[in-house]
Design an enzyme around this catalytic site. Structure first.
Site, PDB file in Angstrom:
ATOM      1  N   GLY A 238       0.510  -1.105   0.261  1.00  0.00           N
ATOM      2  CA  GLY A 238      -0.062   0.256  -0.161  1.00  0.00           C
ATOM      3  C   GLY A 238       1.053   1.525   0.024  1.00  0.00           C
ATOM      4  O   GLY A 238       2.189   1.421  -0.242  1.00  0.00           O
ATOM      5  N   CYS A 264      11.262  -1.515   4.817  1.00  0.00           N
ATOM      6  CA  CYS A 264      10.386  -1.485   3.451  1.00  0.00           C
ATOM      7  C   CYS A 264       9.697  -0.677   4.342  1.00  0.00           C
ATOM      8  O   CYS A 264       9.371   0.453   4.448  1.00  0.00           O
ATOM      9  CB  CYS A 264       9.673  -3.120   3.509  1.00  0.00           C
ATOM     10  SG  CYS A 264       9.152  -3.125   1.895  1.00  0.00           S
ATOM     11  N   ASN A 306      10.774  -5.031  -2.241  1.00  0.00           N
ATOM     12  CA  ASN A 306      10.106  -4.925  -3.249  1.00  0.00           C
ATOM     13  C   ASN A 306       9.015  -3.385  -2.249  1.00  0.00           C
ATOM     14  O   ASN A 306       8.033  -3.846  -1.904  1.00  0.00           O
ATOM     15  CB  ASN A 306       8.637  -5.973  -2.359  1.00  0.00           C
ATOM     16  CG  ASN A 306       6.968  -5.897  -2.942  1.00  0.00           C
ATOM     17  OD1 ASN A 306       7.266  -5.726  -3.552  1.00  0.00           O
ATOM     18  ND2 ASN A 306       6.275  -7.337  -2.306  1.00  0.00           N
ATOM     19  N   GLY A 308       6.963  -0.070  -3.785  1.00  0.00           N
ATOM     20  CA  GLY A 308       6.593   0.881  -5.221  1.00  0.00           C
ATOM     21  C   GLY A 308       6.843   2.033  -4.544  1.00  0.00           C
ATOM     22  O   GLY A 308       6.461   3.317  -5.220  1.00  0.00           O
ATOM     23  N   PHE A 309       7.044   3.027  -3.446  1.00  0.00           N
ATOM     24  CA  PHE A 309       6.757   3.677  -2.662  1.00  0.00           C
ATOM     25  C   PHE A 309       8.553   4.094  -2.432  1.00  0.00           C
ATOM     26  O   PHE A 309       9.036   2.874  -2.070  1.00  0.00           O
ATOM     27  CB  PHE A 309       6.003   4.345  -1.861  1.00  0.00           C
ATOM     28  CG  PHE A 309       4.722   4.477  -2.083  1.00  0.00           C
ATOM     29  CD1 PHE A 309       3.876   5.384  -2.618  1.00  0.00           C
ATOM     30  CD2 PHE A 309       3.666   2.802  -2.435  1.00  0.00           C
ATOM     31  CE1 PHE A 309       2.391   5.437  -3.571  1.00  0.00           C
ATOM     32  CE2 PHE A 309       2.292   3.057  -3.154  1.00  0.00           C
ATOM     33  CZ  PHE A 309       1.854   3.801  -3.994  1.00  0.00           C
ATOM     34  N   HIS A 354      14.829  -5.829   2.595  1.00  0.00           N
ATOM     35  CA  HIS A 354      14.413  -7.379   3.311  1.00  0.00           C
ATOM     36  C   HIS A 354      15.338  -8.111   3.597  1.00  0.00           C
ATOM     37  O   HIS A 354      16.075  -8.663   2.942  1.00  0.00           O
ATOM     38  CB  HIS A 354      13.449  -8.082   2.458  1.00  0.00           C
ATOM     39  CG  HIS A 354      11.561  -7.579   1.764  1.00  0.00           C
ATOM     40  ND1 HIS A 354      10.639  -8.500   2.601  1.00  0.00           N
ATOM     41  CD2 HIS A 354      11.264  -6.267   1.107  1.00  0.00           C
ATOM     42  CE1 HIS A 354       9.592  -7.958   2.307  1.00  0.00           C
ATOM     43  NE2 HIS A 354      10.505  -6.267   1.155  1.00  0.00           N
ATOM     44  N   GLU A 356      15.931  -9.788   5.752  1.00  0.00           N
ATOM     45  CA  GLU A 356      15.636 -11.397   6.656  1.00  0.00           C
ATOM     46  C   GLU A 356      15.611 -12.371   5.172  1.00  0.00           C
ATOM     47  O   GLU A 356      16.078 -14.304   5.634  1.00  0.00           O
ATOM     48  CB  GLU A 356      14.032 -12.191   6.536  1.00  0.00           C
ATOM     49  CG  GLU A 356      12.866 -11.844   5.696  1.00  0.00           C
ATOM     50  CD  GLU A 356      12.852 -10.281   4.288  1.00  0.00           C
ATOM     51  OE1 GLU A 356      12.551 -10.413   3.350  1.00  0.00           O
ATOM     52  OE2 GLU A 356      12.487  -9.391   5.055  1.00  0.00           O
TER      53      GLU A 356
END
Length: 380
Positions: A238, A264, A306, A308-309, A354, A356
């Site tokens: 989101g 993230c 991952n 998009g912002f 990320h 992890e």
């Protein structure tokens, strides 16, 4: 989304982008229609972890690697209880999976979970198009009674955009649960689930941390009810501009000076909590091969992404905030996007990727050790 789980061999399918470009192929996974934001992932492996990453909620993932599904699907590698992608796009799916841990084919798993996909298209051309035009809404349609392309395009353009989407509560746990420390317990961490992956609390548990995973709706009182030595904010889907509640909770943590770590979406939340803005990237960073420099050490890491912002913060200087000075600690070497923030006057930091490593390289594993060091310092 409408789906059917009947066999998909030779079933026609069409992918339609909101700018009108279309690609014709065959159904892969469930038959039906689905809508989301078209994004591409550059990872050559790790498709099972990608599919089950809650950060991909409402996204149609295009795999740039041409051959997908060769290791099948197992029961050990999912990062959550279900597949979250809205749709899946591959060029050349494996006909027969081959791996000693495989339990079923990827096509079977997609059908079983009702995930509509498409194969047999030129994913390189589609990726180049998204790089030039940017991530955009998309629809996948399959079956013998496909509507005309004008109708499909109209349906795609009626789908919601990712900008302004408030999605973290849709993917987060509804009830608090605990991941126990492995070996001797050293610390307690309250982890705000905004779309957390299963490997993340496991990485902390490996370091002697008992992790209390809280819903995205948790209050500051809920956080401190577990008497945490540190607080963690997870990845998630989101638009961070909609995440007013997590921002408020994070500010409460900063006011108390508790060691804080975000990844993230959690990095974007920290940015907003400190007073920075966020913005949508043209096509985002996705995959397990993104180069990032840790500016505190000069080391270059290959990392899993991952997002998009991104956070809009100055790269060339420290910034004064109500919680002390902050500087950009990590940058993406491809485009200088902010990939990490570090407070200089209290124990708080975040990264945009990320650590992890599920899937992905282990270059960033030290960040969990850095979090442990902050908690050790606070306790001392």
């Amino acid at each position: 989304m409408t789906t059917s789980t009947r066999g998909t061999e030779k079933v026609p399918a069409v992918l339609v982008l909101e700018d009108g470009r279309s690609f014709h192929g065959r159904a892969y996974g469930a038959v039906g229609s689905t809508f989301g934001e078209a994004v591409f992932s550059t990872g050559m492996t790790g498709y099972q972890e990608t599919l089950t990453d809650p950060s991909y909620h409402r996204q149609v993932v295009v795999m740039t690697a041409p051959h997908v599904g060769n290791t099948g699907v197992n029961d050990e590698d999912p990062e959550s209880a279900r597949i979250w992608v809205a749709g899946y796009v591959v060029r050349d799916p494996a006909r027969i999976p081959s791996n000693w841990r495989s339990r079923r084919s990827l096509d079977e798993e997609l059908r079983a979970q009702g995930v509509v996909g498409i194969c047999g298209i030129d994913t390189r051309a589609l990726t180049r198009h998204l790089r030039e035009r940017g991530a955009m809404r998309v629809g996948i349609f399959s079956g013998n009674a496909l509507p005309d392309e004008g109708t499909m395009l109209a349906e795609v353009r009626r789908a919601p955009e990712m900008t302004g989407a408030d999605l973290s509560a849709e993917v987060a746990t509804k009830e608090t649960y605990v991941v126990p420390a492995i070996g001797e317990k050293r610390f307690t961490v309250a982890a705000i689930d905004l779309g957390i992956k299963g490997m993340t609390p496991h990485r902390m548990a490996e370091r002697g941390i008992e992790v209390h995973v809280l819903p995205a709706t948790a209050t500051i009182d809920d956080v401190y009810a577990v008497a945490p030595d540190g607080v963690f904010f997870s990845n998630g889907p989101g638009d961070p501009a909609t995440a007013d509640h997590p921002v408020s909770v994070m500010r409460g943590v900063l006011e108390r000076g508790t060691p804080l770590f975000g990844i993230c979406f959690g990095n974007q939340i920290l940015g907003r909590a400190l007073g920075f803005g966020t913005y949508k990237l043209k096509y985002g960073h996705r995959g397990i091969n993104q180069p990032v420099q840790d500016r505190t050490t000069g080391k270059v890491e290959v990392t899993a992404h991952n997002h998009g912002f991104a956070v809009d913060a100055p790269l060339d200087k420290a910034t004064d905030t109500p919680y002390g000075r902050v500087e950009v600690s990590h940058v993406c070497l491809n485009d200088n996007v902010v990939e990490g923030l570090q407070l200089l006057d209290q124990p708080a930091f975040s990264v945009q990727y990320h650590p992890e490593a599920a899937a992905g390289p282990h270059d960033a594993a030290y960040l969990f050790d850095r979090f442990v060091s902050l908690m050790e310092g606070q306790r001392a």
